[in-house]
Design an enzyme around this catalytic site. Structure first.
Site, PDB file in Angstrom:
ATOM      1  N   TYR A  84      -9.020   5.553   7.963  1.00  0.00           N
ATOM      2  CA  TYR A  84      -9.147   5.868   9.389  1.00  0.00           C
ATOM      3  C   TYR A  84     -10.171   6.993   9.504  1.00  0.00           C
ATOM      4  O   TYR A  84      -9.967   8.080   8.972  1.00  0.00           O
ATOM      5  CB  TYR A  84      -7.817   6.342   9.957  1.00  0.00           C
ATOM      6  CG  TYR A  84      -6.743   5.280  10.069  1.00  0.00           C
ATOM      7  CD1 TYR A  84      -6.003   4.886   8.948  1.00  0.00           C
ATOM      8  CD2 TYR A  84      -6.453   4.672  11.278  1.00  0.00           C
ATOM      9  CE1 TYR A  84      -5.008   3.918   9.042  1.00  0.00           C
ATOM     10  CE2 TYR A  84      -5.461   3.700  11.384  1.00  0.00           C
ATOM     11  CZ  TYR A  84      -4.756   3.334  10.264  1.00  0.00           C
ATOM     12  OH  TYR A  84      -3.771   2.375  10.360  1.00  0.00           O
TER      13      TYR A  84
ATOM     14  N   HIS B 206       0.839  -1.192   0.000  1.00  0.00           N
ATOM     15  CA  HIS B 206       0.000   0.000   0.000  1.00  0.00           C
ATOM     16  C   HIS B 206       0.878   1.247   0.000  1.00  0.00           C
ATOM     17  O   HIS B 206       1.818   1.342   0.781  1.00  0.00           O
ATOM     18  CB  HIS B 206      -0.902   0.017   1.245  1.00  0.00           C
ATOM     19  CG  HIS B 206      -2.096  -0.885   1.117  1.00  0.00           C
ATOM     20  ND1 HIS B 206      -3.221  -0.724   1.874  1.00  0.00           N
ATOM     21  CD2 HIS B 206      -2.345  -1.944   0.303  1.00  0.00           C
ATOM     22  CE1 HIS B 206      -4.118  -1.657   1.549  1.00  0.00           C
ATOM     23  NE2 HIS B 206      -3.596  -2.410   0.583  1.00  0.00           N
TER      24      HIS B 206
ATOM     25  N   LYS C 220       1.393  -0.128  15.070  1.00  0.00           N
ATOM     26  CA  LYS C 220       2.786  -0.224  15.500  1.00  0.00           C
ATOM     27  C   LYS C 220       3.102  -1.458  16.335  1.00  0.00           C
ATOM     28  O   LYS C 220       4.271  -1.808  16.491  1.00  0.00           O
ATOM     29  CB  LYS C 220       3.159   1.037  16.304  1.00  0.00           C
ATOM     30  CG  LYS C 220       3.258   2.277  15.467  1.00  0.00           C
ATOM     31  CD  LYS C 220       4.359   2.138  14.416  1.00  0.00           C
ATOM     32  CE  LYS C 220       4.158   3.099  13.266  1.00  0.00           C
ATOM     33  NZ  LYS C 220       4.638   2.552  11.990  1.00  0.00           N
TER      34      LYS C 220
ATOM     35  N   TYR D 202       4.191   6.467   9.998  1.00  0.00           N
ATOM     36  CA  TYR D 202       3.325   5.337   9.658  1.00  0.00           C
ATOM     37  C   TYR D 202       4.116   4.252   8.909  1.00  0.00           C
ATOM     38  O   TYR D 202       3.968   3.062   9.206  1.00  0.00           O
ATOM     39  CB  TYR D 202       2.146   5.802   8.796  1.00  0.00           C
ATOM     40  CG  TYR D 202       1.030   4.778   8.697  1.00  0.00           C
ATOM     41  CD1 TYR D 202       1.024   3.823   7.677  1.00  0.00           C
ATOM     42  CD2 TYR D 202      -0.004   4.745   9.632  1.00  0.00           C
ATOM     43  CE1 TYR D 202       0.021   2.875   7.595  1.00  0.00           C
ATOM     44  CE2 TYR D 202      -1.018   3.792   9.556  1.00  0.00           C
ATOM     45  CZ  TYR D 202      -0.992   2.864   8.533  1.00  0.00           C
ATOM     46  OH  TYR D 202      -1.996   1.917   8.454  1.00  0.00           O
TER      47      TYR D 202
ATOM     48  N   PRO E 148      -3.712   0.251  18.793  1.00  0.00           N
ATOM     49  CA  PRO E 148      -3.447  -0.192  17.415  1.00  0.00           C
ATOM     50  C   PRO E 148      -3.678   0.893  16.348  1.00  0.00           C
ATOM     51  O   PRO E 148      -3.433   0.662  15.184  1.00  0.00           O
ATOM     52  CB  PRO E 148      -4.406  -1.362  17.224  1.00  0.00           C
ATOM     53  CG  PRO E 148      -5.409  -1.236  18.299  1.00  0.00           C
ATOM     54  CD  PRO E 148      -4.783  -0.517  19.422  1.00  0.00           C
TER      55      PRO E 148
HETATM   56  P1  FAS Z   1       2.062 -11.811  21.841  1.00  0.00           P
HETATM   57  O1  FAS Z   1       1.135 -11.425  22.959  1.00  0.00           O
HETATM   58  O2  FAS Z   1       1.572 -11.865  20.447  1.00  0.00           O
HETATM   59  O3  FAS Z   1       2.658 -13.286  22.133  1.00  0.00           O
HETATM   60  C1  FAS Z   1       3.017 -13.673  23.441  1.00  0.00           C
HETATM   61  C2  FAS Z   1       2.923 -15.191  23.516  1.00  0.00           C
HETATM   62  O4  FAS Z   1       3.376 -15.598  24.802  1.00  0.00           O
HETATM   63  C3  FAS Z   1       1.501 -15.689  23.362  1.00  0.00           C
HETATM   64  O5  FAS Z   1       1.460 -16.751  22.430  1.00  0.00           O
HETATM   65  C4  FAS Z   1       1.139 -16.180  24.768  1.00  0.00           C
HETATM   66  O6  FAS Z   1       0.261 -17.299  24.755  1.00  0.00           O
HETATM   67  C5  FAS Z   1       2.495 -16.563  25.315  1.00  0.00           C
HETATM   68  N1  FAS Z   1       2.560 -16.528  26.781  1.00  0.00           N
HETATM   69  C6  FAS Z   1       1.996 -15.623  27.606  1.00  0.00           C
HETATM   70  N2  FAS Z   1       2.297 -15.928  28.896  1.00  0.00           N
HETATM   71  C7  FAS Z   1       3.076 -17.050  28.873  1.00  0.00           C
HETATM   72  C8  FAS Z   1       3.686 -17.850  29.867  1.00  0.00           C
HETATM   73  N3  FAS Z   1       3.566 -17.562  31.169  1.00  0.00           N
HETATM   74  N4  FAS Z   1       4.401 -18.936  29.473  1.00  0.00           N
HETATM   75  C9  FAS Z   1       4.545 -19.232  28.160  1.00  0.00           C
HETATM   76  N5  FAS Z   1       3.974 -18.519  27.156  1.00  0.00           N
HETATM   77  C10 FAS Z   1       3.251 -17.440  27.528  1.00  0.00           C
HETATM   78  N6  FAS Z   1      -0.989  -4.581  16.742  1.00  0.00           N
HETATM   79  C11 FAS Z   1      -1.115  -3.928  15.576  1.00  0.00           C
HETATM   80  O7  FAS Z   1      -0.114  -3.443  15.037  1.00  0.00           O
HETATM   81  N7  FAS Z   1      -2.355  -3.780  14.989  1.00  0.00           N
HETATM   82  C12 FAS Z   1      -3.494  -4.321  15.560  1.00  0.00           C
HETATM   83  O8  FAS Z   1      -4.587  -4.190  15.038  1.00  0.00           O
HETATM   84  C13 FAS Z   1      -3.396  -5.021  16.776  1.00  0.00           C
HETATM   85  N8  FAS Z   1      -4.514  -5.587  17.362  1.00  0.00           N
HETATM   86  C14 FAS Z   1      -4.369  -6.255  18.567  1.00  0.00           C
HETATM   87  C15 FAS Z   1      -5.483  -6.859  19.210  1.00  0.00           C
HETATM   88  C16 FAS Z   1      -5.335  -7.521  20.445  1.00  0.00           C
HETATM   89  C17 FAS Z   1      -6.535  -8.168  21.117  1.00  0.00           C
HETATM   90  C18 FAS Z   1      -4.060  -7.601  21.046  1.00  0.00           C
HETATM   91  C19 FAS Z   1      -3.888  -8.303  22.391  1.00  0.00           C
HETATM   92  C20 FAS Z   1      -2.952  -7.027  20.418  1.00  0.00           C
HETATM   93  C21 FAS Z   1      -3.094  -6.354  19.185  1.00  0.00           C
HETATM   94  N9  FAS Z   1      -2.002  -5.783  18.510  1.00  0.00           N
HETATM   95  C22 FAS Z   1      -2.105  -5.117  17.331  1.00  0.00           C
HETATM   96  C23 FAS Z   1      -0.711  -5.876  19.068  1.00  0.00           C
HETATM   97  C24 FAS Z   1      -0.163  -7.237  18.728  1.00  0.00           C
HETATM   98  O9  FAS Z   1      -0.146  -7.384  17.343  1.00  0.00           O
HETATM   99  C25 FAS Z   1       1.175  -7.342  19.387  1.00  0.00           C
HETATM  100  O10 FAS Z   1       1.965  -6.181  19.158  1.00  0.00           O
HETATM  101  C26 FAS Z   1       1.943  -8.564  18.949  1.00  0.00           C
HETATM  102  O11 FAS Z   1       1.123  -9.691  19.145  1.00  0.00           O
HETATM  103  C27 FAS Z   1       3.228  -8.622  19.770  1.00  0.00           C
HETATM  104  O12 FAS Z   1       3.762  -9.870  19.637  1.00  0.00           O
HETATM  105  P2  FAS Z   1       4.471 -10.575  20.882  1.00  0.00           P
HETATM  106  O13 FAS Z   1       5.395  -9.615  21.529  1.00  0.00           O
HETATM  107  O14 FAS Z   1       4.999 -11.857  20.345  1.00  0.00           O
HETATM  108  O15 FAS Z   1       3.323 -10.859  21.960  1.00  0.00           O
HETATM  109  C1  PHB Z   2      -5.730  -4.341  10.917  1.00  0.00           C
HETATM  110  O1  PHB Z   2      -5.852  -4.577   9.693  1.00  0.00           O
HETATM  111  O2  PHB Z   2      -6.016  -5.186  11.792  1.00  0.00           O
HETATM  112  C2  PHB Z   2      -5.209  -2.996  11.351  1.00  0.00           C
HETATM  113  C3  PHB Z   2      -4.669  -2.138  10.414  1.00  0.00           C
HETATM  114  C4  PHB Z   2      -4.199  -0.902  10.817  1.00  0.00           C
HETATM  115  C5  PHB Z   2      -4.281  -0.539  12.153  1.00  0.00           C
HETATM  116  C6  PHB Z   2      -4.815  -1.416  13.099  1.00  0.00           C
HETATM  117  C7  PHB Z   2      -5.287  -2.655  12.700  1.00  0.00           C
HETATM  118  O3  PHB Z   2      -3.825   0.676  12.543  1.00  0.00           O
END
Ligand code: FAS
Ligand code: PHB
Length: 390
Positions: free
Chosen positions: A201, A72, A297, A385, A293
């Site tokens: 957005y 994009h 980032k 961005y 989100p």
């Molecule tokens: P993660 O949380 O992805 O992974 C951590 C892992 O550790 C998980 O698999 C968990 O099960 C495991 N774990 C936890 N405790 C443990 C323990 N005690 N023992 C062993 N394993 C354990 N980012 C965006 O950029 N755009 C978005 O739209 C967006 N939407 C999101 C929506 C939600 C609901 C959440 C929670 C996050 C969102 N994020 C978004 C942010 C997300 O993408 C994170 O930045 C990304 O998952 C980070 O990756 P990790 O650091 O690997 O953490």
């Molecule tokens: C998504 O596609 O999930 C998404 C994209 C951009 C954002 C947040 C979420 O800023």
């Protein structure tokens, strides 16, 4: 059992770090609390910075990303009944972002790890970190009715916001910064074509909305909702009606509705824990920081932490130098705080804050109007961005 780097968590941070270390022959074991299926069932991020794409390529896990990811060159801001496009590529000297779901990134990294015969232990219980402040760290965990021990050189805490790693650090050694937002995002995935070829957005007096996608046939939409909202209160019909009310008329008319196959509410917060290193324990990704989100980032910050830690570990294992590891926390935090600021700014500019009332809405509209008519302001948004330099 012994390994060189014990990685806690099989999300993007842990998997990417494990894959990069494998490329230089450093042994890892990943301990994951959930099942493989549960990890893959999470629907999260959707936008990758070029630096993240490059890192996945370095890890040998970008083939499908290059084949299926959508490049994009712009995003649109919707307000005042119109779309206003931000030319990301034109404003940043040719940079772009790639739309490719985090679920796919996780899948690709898992497939790569399994193909290499690298060890991930799923469904571990009671993971505990030991002696990471000393010279002989080890990790214990329960599985199949027994307690297991892994001795290691380093521990990478890649276990997210609710993980055990950050909680294992003495509270006195940690400083945390947090801002809770008074709303969440209700997100929907549906097998319908996106409303537009780029992300939108939307700032609207009813609340924020985001039109995103996973492919030309799969759309990802979000609407701002109260922080205590329950997903059961939202039928598909209610969601589609509310989404279209928050979009400019021509965009609303372009929304293809259909049955959702994923619907969830994510809370929004900004959070940073400092420092990100404690002896031989390194906090990575969501274990150390959370961003709303709005700036896309979260996943990209996890990737930049991994990049810095991988550089430090590579230096240690190849030259026995600790310089990169000693610099990890300050280098990672410098980029983390810039992304935290950008995500906070995008969130405060685009969401409805009841406490600031009509005045706040007018200030947001004035900021948006200035933003889309000022090359300097649009460039600042675009640079952040697409991703600031490492
Ligand atoms: P993660 O949380 O992805 O992974 C951590 C892992 O550790 C998980 O698999 C968990 O099960 C495991 N774990 C936890 N405790 C443990 C323990 N005690 N023992 C062993 N394993 C354990 N980012 C965006 O950029 N755009 C978005 O739209 C967006 N939407 C999101 C929506 C939600 C609901 C959440 C929670 C996050 C969102 N994020 C978004 C942010 C997300 O993408 C994170 O930045 C990304 O998952 C980070 O990756 P990790 O650091 O690997 O953490
Ligand atoms: C998504 O596609 O999930 C998404 C994209 C951009 C954002 C947040 C979420 O800023």
């Amino acid at each position: 059992m012994r390994t060189q780097v014990a990685i806690i968590g099989s999300g993007p941070s842990g998997l990417l770090l494990g894959q990069l270390l494998a490329t230089i022959g450093v042994e890892t074991i990943i301990l994951e609390r959930s099942s493989r299926e549960h990890v893959l069932g999470r629907v999260r991020a959707g936008v990758l910075e070029q630096g993240t794409v490059d890192l996945l390529g370095e890890a040998g896990a970008a083939d499908r990303l290059h084949a299926e990811g959508l490049q994009h060159s712009g995003i649109s801001l919707a307000f005042d009944g119109r779309l206003h496009r931000i030319d990301l590529t034109g404003l940043t000297g040719g940079k772009h972002v790639t739309v490719y779901g985090q679920t796919e990134v996780t899948h690709d990294l898992m497939d790569k790890r399994e193909a290499a015969g690298l060890v991930t232990v799923y469904e571990t219980a009671n993971v505990a970190l030991h002696d990471f402040g000393g010279a002989s760290p080890f990790v214990t965990y329960d599985k199949d009715g027994a307690t297991h021990r892994i001795d290691c050189d380093f521990i990478a805490g890649c276990d997210g916001y609710h993980g055990v790693s950050r909680r294992s650090v003495p509270a006195s050694a940690l400083k945390t910064f947090e801002r809770q937002y008074p709303f969440g995002w209700l997100g929907v995935l549906a097998e319908v074509p996106p409303a537009d070829h780029e992300l939108i957005y939307a700032n609207h007096e009813r609340g924020f909305a985001l039109c995103s996608m996973r492919s030309p046939h799969r759309s990802r939409y979000y609407v701002q909702c109260p922080a205590d909202e329950r997903v059961e209160a939202w039928s598909d019909g209610r969601f589609w009606d509310e989404l279209r009310r928050r979009l400019p008329p021509q965009t609303a008319a372009a929304v293809t509705t259909g049955p959702s196959f994923e619907k969830s509410i994510a809370p929004l917060r900004s959070f940073v824990a400092e420092p990100m290193r404690f002896g031989l324990l390194f906090l990575v990704g969501d274990a150390a920081h959370i961003v709303p989100p709005t700036g896309a980032k979260g996943l990209n910050l996890a990737a930049s932490d991994v990049r810095y830690l991988f550089a430090g570990l590579r230096e240690f294992f190849s030259e026995r130098s600790k310089a990169g590891l000693d610099a990890y926390s300050s280098r990672a935090l410098a980029r983390v705080w810039k992304a935290v600021r950008f995500s906070w700014w995008m969130t405060t500019m685009l969401h409805r804050f009841l406490e600031t009332g009509e005045f706040g809405q007018r200030i947001q509209e004035a900021e948006l109007d200035y933003l889309v008519h000022s090359k300097a302001a649009s460039t600042a948004l675009a640079e952040n961005y697409v991703g600031l330099p490492y």
